[in-house]
Motif scaffolding. Structure first.
Motif, short mmCIF file in Angstrom:
data_model
loop_
_atom_site.label_atom_id
_atom_site.label_comp_id
_atom_site.label_asym_id
_atom_site.label_seq_id
_atom_site.Cartn_x
_atom_site.Cartn_y
_atom_site.Cartn_z
N ASP A 175 0.84 -1.19 0.00
CA ASP A 175 0.00 0.00 0.00
C ASP A 175 0.88 1.25 0.00
N ASN B 254 0.35 -5.64 1.82
CA ASN B 254 -1.08 -5.88 1.92
C ASN B 254 -1.38 -7.35 1.65
N LEU C 276 -2.61 0.58 -4.27
CA LEU C 276 -1.76 -0.60 -4.10
C LEU C 276 -0.86 -0.74 -5.32
#
Ligand code: GDP
Ligand code: MG
Length: 607
Positions: free
Chosen positions: A56, A62, A89
């Motif tokens: 992220d 993540n 992301l």
């Protein structure tokens, strides 16, 4: 969050490595940190499959995904999609063949998931070859239905180009070009601020003026636009408003005339005073403590750092909730009120107390893990030198100069929040060098408590490299502040070198040189120009205990667990997978040195 993909048939030590990876964070300003790339290359080689990591915008992992042996597509299907903004992301994945060229599926993944970027790491025999990246063309988001043929392509990059790659600049540029972005994480809202300082500073090492100058730096760091400063002369703060009614009216008028968004007090305000001031002045009023907490919150990077800041913020907010709730929500999310999130603020105190307890427990768990790591490090005696010093002294810059580590260095206070550790090659040995959080005067007590664990790391260093800004007239007060904290941590008996940095900026070097002997061992340097850096390396070498041995090993393929131990506890310099086994060279200390005795090819002399 988690690990996905088929994990059957994957060796336990690799699974462990993947699990560790899931919890980690990497420098958010690097497209992909060289360390992460190297680790992914090793894992890819070990399992002979493609690996993807989603990061992220804080650099936090993540998700980690494993490809099947024959698929090349690692689409994260659960990304929450919005058609008006990027997902926040970036996908970093390996190309086991060594070719980092982005494939068609890579590009469609970029577009389908609205990724910040897609990054391919070419890997061959456990090593990184080159890296390529692609970013979305903002037009695609602005005009739906655009083709996916156009994208911004960069690379192939080698490791040096990678460290210099302006990832955040490119990303921010794209974010700006997107017409309706709802994700503002990287955007800095500039609030027009008035700073209020006080001539009288009881029990403080800095005088009111210097303290106000520092407050200005803090405010800038928090993203405020410092419109004006006032230094007030107040004998006795009033319980209601801190300042007298005459002054209060004056400031209220000034705020209106110049339409200010924010007033920052250099001294700590009681919850009651803060609420009253906001009500009367009609804008956000925060104190130094809130400002520092805000900066820490914005910059926290590791899981532990994020938890600690939230804990500190909640402890600060709890007594301030009564009567403040309404005005806080009216004022919206400005500096000092952004806090741990508006919605959380609206929930009741009991909820916050519960959250504080949970945070304490989580931090306690992390502390225990940290202790285990530290014990391992101590058993293996890899010498650790910690860069410490007053904030803005040049720790990160020196770290960069010494190691090319690519640690964020900028002229803002607290640019470094979490500890970063890098290897440093000296003439005779390699050590670990860690860049630590900066010290500052009037550090909020909530933060000292919260960051104790981080600061405690200093206690276990073999050598302290205490850096100061020699061009700052207040340098002696800074040395004292740092020494006071060291004393509090019971770290004042660790050998320390005093580095007089920013020598290029010192007005009277002759005069200052004369005083240096009082601080032995001390050295004037410039992290920026490189002045005296070789001398500093030498001084570090002489002040260090215990040196590791350079060895060359040939490990049987079955001994991969030993290899991961070498990575963890020693200094692996090179690894090559040959027909007869894993050939590697490393710098090791006891007891690891003894455990690899059977596999030594020859013990090279330390160079
Ligand atoms: P830290 O907070 O201690 O990590 O400080 P940084 O490394 O972020 O440096 C703070 C500021 O001082 C940056 O703008 C650096 O460029 C600057 N700086 C660091 N070392 C030197 C130096 O030797 N000379 C000069 N002139 N500036 C320096
Ligand atoms: Mg720093």
């Amino acid at each position: 969050m988690g690990l996905s993909g088929n994990t059957a048939n994957i060796k336990k030590n690799i699974l462990q490595q993947l699990e560790i990876l899931e919890e980690e964070s990497f420098p958010r300003h690097l497209l992909v940190s060289p360390e992460l790339a190297a680790r992914l290359a090793v894992i890819t080689h070990a399992i002979d499959r493609e690996v993807a990591v989603y990061l992220d915008r804080h650099g936090k992992v993540n998700e980690v995904m494993l490809g099947d042996s024959n698929t090349t597509l690692l689409i994260k299907t659960q990304i929450r999609r919005s058609t008006s903004r990027l997902s926040g992301l970036r996908c970093i994945h390996t190309h086991p063949g060594g070719d980092s060229t982005l494939s068609k599926p890579d590009i469609s993944c970029l577009y389908e998931c609205y990724l910040d970027a897609i990054v391919a790491i070419g890997t061959l025999n456990g090593r990184v070859t080159t890296i390529q990246a692609a970013f979305i063309e903002p037009d695609y988001i602005n005009e739906t239905g655009k083709s996916q043929d156009k994208y911004r392509h960069y690379g192939p990059l080698d490791s040096e180009e990678l460290e210099a790659f302006p990832f955040l600049d490119i990303l921010m540029e794209i974010d700006r070009q997107i017409i309706n972005p709802t994700l503002h994480e990287l955007e800095i809202k500039q609030e027009k601020a008035l700073l209020v300082g006080f001539k009288q500073q009881k029990g403080s090492l800095l005088n009111g003026e210097d303290s106000l100058i520092e407050l200005e730096e803090l405010a800038k760091t928090a993203g405020a636009f410092v419109y004006a400063k006032q230094l007030l002369n107040i004998d006795k703060p009033t319980p209601g408003y801190y300042i007298g009614t005459g002054k209060l009216k004056e400031i209220a008028l000034y705020r209106q005339e110049h339409s200010l968004d924010l007033i920052i007090f250099d001294n700590e305000l009681s919850p009651h005073q803060q609420a009253n001031l906001q009500e009367t002045l009609g804008c956000s009023v925060v104190d130094r403590t809130a400002l520092i907490l805000q900066i820490f919150a914005d910059r926290a990077k590791t899981k532990e750092g994020i938890l600690q800041v939230e804990l500190a913020q909640l402890s600060y907010l709890l007594p301030r909730l009564t009567g403040l709730g309404a005005s806080m929500s009216r004022l919206g999310g400005g500096i000092g009120t952004r806090g741990p999130g508006e919605t959380k603020l609206e929930t009741d105190r009991r909820h916050i107390r519960g959250r504080i307890n949970d945070l304490k427990n989580e931090i306690e768990t992390i502390k225990k893990q940290r202790k285990v790591l530290r014990q391992q490090r101590q058993e293996n005696r890899v010498p650790v030198a910690a860069l410490i010093g007053y904030t803005n002294a040049g720790k990160s810059t020196l770290m960069n100069t010494l190691t090319n580590a690519g640690v964020l260095a900028e002229n803002k206070l607290f640019a470094t929040l979490d500890t970063t550790t890098r290897r440093l090659k000296l003439k005779q040995t390699e050590i670990l060098l860690s860049d630590t959080v900066g010290f500052i005067h009037k550090l909020p007590h909530q933060l000292i408590a919260a960051f104790r664990a981080t600061l405690e790391e200093i206690k276990y260093a073999d050598l302290l490299i205490h850096i100061l800004d020699a061009s700052n007239p207040a340098y002696e007060a800074h040395i004292q502040s740092v020494n006071a904290v060291l004393h509090e941590l019971a770290a004042d008996d660790i050998p320390a070198i005093l580095v007089f940095n920013k020598w290029d900026q010192v007005a009277d070097t002759v005069e200052l040189s004369r005083n240096l002997h009082e601080y032995e061992p001390a050295l004037p340097v410039s992290a920026l120009t490189g002045y005296n850096i070789p001398e500093l390396l030498e001084l570090i070498q002489t002040c260090l205990p215990n040196q590791p041995t350079l060895v060359k090993l040939l490990l049987p393929f079955a001994q991969t667990s030993l290899l991961s131990r070498l990575y963890k506890e020693g200094e692996v310099l090179a690894v090559e997978y040959t027909e007869v086994g894993i050939s590697c060279s490393a710098r090791l200390t006891e007891p690891l040195l003894s455990s690899v005795k059977p596999y030594m090819v020859k013990e090279a002399p330390v160079n």
